[in-house]
Design an enzyme around this catalytic site. Structure first.
Site, PDB file in Angstrom:
ATOM      1  N   CYS A 183       0.857  -1.189   0.000  1.00  0.00           N
ATOM      2  CA  CYS A 183       0.000   0.000   0.000  1.00  0.00           C
ATOM      3  C   CYS A 183       0.892   1.238   0.000  1.00  0.00           C
ATOM      4  O   CYS A 183       1.976   1.224   0.582  1.00  0.00           O
ATOM      5  CB  CYS A 183      -0.897   0.032   1.234  1.00  0.00           C
ATOM      6  SG  CYS A 183      -2.058  -1.352   1.369  1.00  0.00           S
ATOM      7  N   CYS A 223      -2.988  -8.751   7.020  1.00  0.00           N
ATOM      8  CA  CYS A 223      -3.008  -7.723   5.978  1.00  0.00           C
ATOM      9  C   CYS A 223      -4.371  -7.039   5.988  1.00  0.00           C
ATOM     10  O   CYS A 223      -5.401  -7.696   5.810  1.00  0.00           O
ATOM     11  CB  CYS A 223      -2.725  -8.330   4.607  1.00  0.00           C
ATOM     12  SG  CYS A 223      -2.709  -7.101   3.279  1.00  0.00           S
ATOM     13  N   TYR A 280      -9.144  -9.439 -25.000  1.00  0.00           N
ATOM     14  CA  TYR A 280      -8.590  -9.821 -23.695  1.00  0.00           C
ATOM     15  C   TYR A 280      -9.719 -10.309 -22.779  1.00  0.00           C
ATOM     16  O   TYR A 280      -9.848  -9.885 -21.630  1.00  0.00           O
ATOM     17  CB  TYR A 280      -7.898  -8.639 -23.007  1.00  0.00           C
ATOM     18  CG  TYR A 280      -6.890  -7.871 -23.816  1.00  0.00           C
ATOM     19  CD1 TYR A 280      -5.621  -8.403 -24.064  1.00  0.00           C
ATOM     20  CD2 TYR A 280      -7.173  -6.613 -24.309  1.00  0.00           C
ATOM     21  CE1 TYR A 280      -4.677  -7.689 -24.783  1.00  0.00           C
ATOM     22  CE2 TYR A 280      -6.246  -5.882 -25.030  1.00  0.00           C
ATOM     23  CZ  TYR A 280      -4.996  -6.418 -25.270  1.00  0.00           C
ATOM     24  OH  TYR A 280      -4.063  -5.709 -25.983  1.00  0.00           O
ATOM     25  N   CYS A 301      -5.996   0.065 -16.297  1.00  0.00           N
ATOM     26  CA  CYS A 301      -5.493   0.065 -14.920  1.00  0.00           C
ATOM     27  C   CYS A 301      -4.198   0.853 -14.802  1.00  0.00           C
ATOM     28  O   CYS A 301      -3.511   0.775 -13.771  1.00  0.00           O
ATOM     29  CB  CYS A 301      -5.292  -1.371 -14.427  1.00  0.00           C
ATOM     30  SG  CYS A 301      -4.144  -2.343 -15.415  1.00  0.00           S
TER      31      CYS A 301
END
Length: 456
Positions: free
Chosen positions: A86, A165, A318, A414
């Site tokens: 993160c 996590c 894709y 992304c």
């Protein structure tokens, strides 16, 4: 850098942070030079200590925060600074959403300045931005007698052992901890770049958020290893929701998690996940969005951008296991998808049958190969959709789009940088109608975008 001003390692100076960089670092300017500062927030004034100097930029660390941002918070994760998984836990979530939109704007300004700021909508965030990831992929290493499982610190080969996590589904971490304890107890050889005898390489655990089913995959360098049967049986008892245990072989010296060969050790070869009523069978290597809650928002934005009326032919490049294609099929005349991974297409066909999407066709191959073939057969593409890797549209697909000119192209990205570079080419023949950022990975610097483009 200019000839009369240099920045040196070890140099310290006051720095005002202007914005966030694409990797979540603060960005400031010292005598017109770009300085990246991990952990610094926009609006802060810091004392920067230079740690690295390149020709076009410098990297620094925070020596002192002189003026703190009102959006700075204490990161709740105990290994936040070391892990690197993160990047934004030290920022309020409301501000994260604002800055992620700004990261998109920065990329457009640099690579595709004709796309105006007004086209980029506010980021769609989460009500609860924690424990959202449905899959953990933890590398396994050993230090002395202790077996560790976690992530490598950014830019290093130092493994951060992660017992808890805060962005993972808790069950995935708990199962991983129990597996590494078994490996340690029974002294099963652990992979090491320097040890050719090491076997256990990674532990992958995926949980279906809606279905509750859990899938465990062990990544190893060899098929046979000591106590394999005992470990498999132990995993079956770790959680009653485990339905599938697989083993994947990866003997290569590579940063890739999975190798080419996977086989089932126990239970089913697949697990089930459900998204808004659609049911998906997922094999161990099948790609599936890591944040199912936000995936519903993401795919609804794709559907909104497609403007389907029931008469359109849609092509999903894709296509993976068919998620986007099946999401659109209920409102389209026909959906066809392709992918170069045979297992993904096999899963896509099963998912289509399972969801009674009879107006779909999924094939193994590239867009270059199939779009040309389909067009020759008289299949006119009204809407093309693509959700490519971080590298963006490959040159073949870009050429296909610009040559065949589907009326509408819905691009799910992304990576803002590769998106902006691709838009610079696409806007020669297409107009951008809107860009919708969706926060798929809270607490990180990553941001997903759905872009609606129409043919000029």
């Amino acid at each position: 850098m200019s000839e009369n001003v240099t920045i040196k390692i070890g140099q310290e100076f006051p720095l005002t942070i202007k914005r966030l960089g694409i990797n979540g670092e603060g960005v400031g300017f010292f005598k017109k030079h770009v300085v990246f500062v991990p952990g610094a927030l926009p609006g802060e004034v810091i004392t920067a200590h230079v740690t690295e100097v390149q020709r076009r930029f410098a990297t620094a660390k925070i020596k002192q925060i002189r003026e703190k941002s009102e959006d700075r918070v204490t990161p709740p994760c105990p290994v936040y600074d070391a892990c690197g998984g993160c990047q934004l836990q030290h920022m309020t979530y409301t501000r994260q959403l604002v800055e992620k939109r700004d990261i998109v704007l920065q990329a457009l300004e640099r690579y595709s300045p004709d796309v105006t700021e007004e086209l980029v909508k506010p980021t769609i965030g989460m009500e609860d931005p924690w424990h959202y990831r449905n899959k953990s992929q933890f590398q396994v290493r050993q230090k002395g007698a202790k077996v560790m499982a976690g992530l490598f610190a950014a830019g290093s080969n130092f493994l951060v052992d992660i017992d808890d996590c805060l962005v993972q589904q808790p069950e995935t971490t708990k199962i991983t901890n129990e597996i590494k304890a078994f490996i340690e107890q029974y002294k099963i050889p652990v992979y090491d770049d320097k040890d050719p005898q090491g076997i256990i390489r990674s532990i992958v655990v995926r949980k279906g958020i809606e279905s509750g089913q859990i899938q465990v995959t062990l990544i190893t360098t060899k098929k046979k290893f000591p106590h394999k049967e005992e470990l498999t049986q132990a995993i079956t008892k770790m959680n009653a929701s485990i339905v599938s245990i697989s083993q994947n072989i990866n003997a290569d010296r590579t940063s890739l998690i999975f190798g080419e060969t996977t086989f089932n050790l126990w239970g089913k070869e697949t697990m089930v996940e459900i998204l808004d009523g659609l049911v998906f069978d997922l094999s161990a290597r099948a790609f599936f969005q890591l944040n199912p809650v936000q995936t519903v928002h993401l795919y609804n934005e794709v559907k909104k951008a497609a403007h389907l009326t029931g008469t359109e032919n849609v092509v999903d490049a894709y296509c993976g296991v068919g998620t986007i294609g099946l999401w659109l099929a209920g409102d389209a005349k026909e959906v066809r998808g392709m992918d170069i991974v045979p297992e993904a297409i096999s899963d896509a066909k099963k998912n289509a049958a399972r969801n009674n999407r009879k107006n779909t066709q999924f094939v193994v191959g590239t867009p270059e190969e199939w779009v040309s073939k389909w067009q020759k057969e008289g299949f006119a593409i009204d809407v093309l959709t693509a959700d490519p890797p971080r590298t963006g549209l490959d040159s073949e697909l870009m050429d296909v789009i610009l040559r065949t000119k589907p009326k509408r192209f819905v691009y799910t990205s992304c990576n803002p940088s590769t998106l902006a570079k691709d838009l610079a080419r696409l806007t020669k023949k297409y107009s951008v109608v809107s860009i919708q950022p969706v926060d798929m990975f809270p607490q990180t610097s990553q941001i997903e975008c759905v872009v609606e483009l129409v043919l000029n």
